[in-house]
Write a protein that holds these residues in place. Structure first.
Motif, short mmCIF file in Angstrom:
data_model
loop_
_atom_site.label_atom_id
_atom_site.label_comp_id
_atom_site.label_asym_id
_atom_site.label_seq_id
_atom_site.Cartn_x
_atom_site.Cartn_y
_atom_site.Cartn_z
N VAL A 72 0.67 -1.06 -0.09
CA VAL A 72 -0.11 -0.02 -0.15
C VAL A 72 0.91 1.46 -0.05
O VAL A 72 0.58 2.12 -0.65
CB VAL A 72 -0.86 -0.03 1.19
N VAL A 73 1.95 1.28 0.84
CA VAL A 73 2.77 2.47 0.96
C VAL A 73 3.60 2.83 -0.49
O VAL A 73 3.54 3.70 -0.91
CB VAL A 73 3.90 2.44 1.98
N ALA A 74 4.13 1.49 -1.03
CA ALA A 74 4.63 1.94 -2.41
C ALA A 74 3.63 2.37 -3.55
O ALA A 74 3.91 3.05 -4.30
CB ALA A 74 5.11 0.27 -2.92
N ALA A 75 2.38 1.94 -3.22
CA ALA A 75 1.33 2.21 -4.42
C ALA A 75 0.92 3.65 -4.18
O ALA A 75 0.81 4.37 -5.18
CB ALA A 75 0.10 1.48 -4.27
N LEU A 76 0.99 4.00 -2.73
CA LEU A 76 0.81 5.39 -2.47
C LEU A 76 1.82 6.58 -3.08
O LEU A 76 1.54 7.52 -3.56
CB LEU A 76 0.34 5.64 -1.10
N GLN A 77 3.13 5.96 -2.90
CA GLN A 77 4.18 6.75 -3.13
C GLN A 77 3.98 7.07 -4.76
O GLN A 77 4.24 8.20 -5.31
CB GLN A 77 5.40 6.23 -2.96
#
Length: 146
Positions: A72-77
């Protein structure tokens, strides 16, 4: 029923051709249904095995939640970089994204070592190696940012 040609070969009428295509499509539907059923059975068995692992070892649930968080964090970035349409702090973006991917890989390897036994590697040693590898990953990422 069949017409004669000069070479004395017979040409079947179109009604025979349509019946043969019906049987091929019927066979294809059976094959597709069989493949779908096989996939569904394999998927159900995988889900049951997954929940069985979670019942046996509660630490796996934490590892899986952390894996989902990393994705999720990688996608948000990535979404943030697409929305602002600027890559000015490109080193910071790369560093954050690489940390998410690297930590995900380390978590998956830790999960594999927790589930199955490796010769000569205890679960405590696997966790210690995970911590050391995570520290090295974060140290390199901090130096990459500048």
């Amino acid at each position: 029923m069949a017409q004669k040609v000069k070479n004395s070969k017979t040409i079947p009428k179109s009604s025979n051709i349509s019946s043969s295509t019906k049987s091929v499509s019927h066979t294809t539907n059976k094959t597709t249904h069989g493949i779908f059923q096989d996939f569904q059975d394999a998927f159900n068995a995988t889900i049951q095995h997954y929940w069985k692992q979670h019942e046996q070892d509660k630490r796996l649930r934490l590892i899986d939640i952390m894996c989902i968080f990393m994705v999720v964090v990688a996608a948000l970035q990535c979404i943030f970089m697409i929305l602002i349409r600027d890559n000015f702090p490109f080193n910071a973006f790369l560093s954050g994204f690489i940390i998410c991917v690297g930590q995900f890989v380390l978590l998956v390897s830790l999960r594999l070592q927790m589930v199955s036994d490796f010769e000569g590697i205890s679960k405590n040693r696997a966790f210690g190696e995970f911590v050391i590898a995570s520290l090295i990953l974060h140290f390199i990422s901090l130096h990459f940012i500048n």
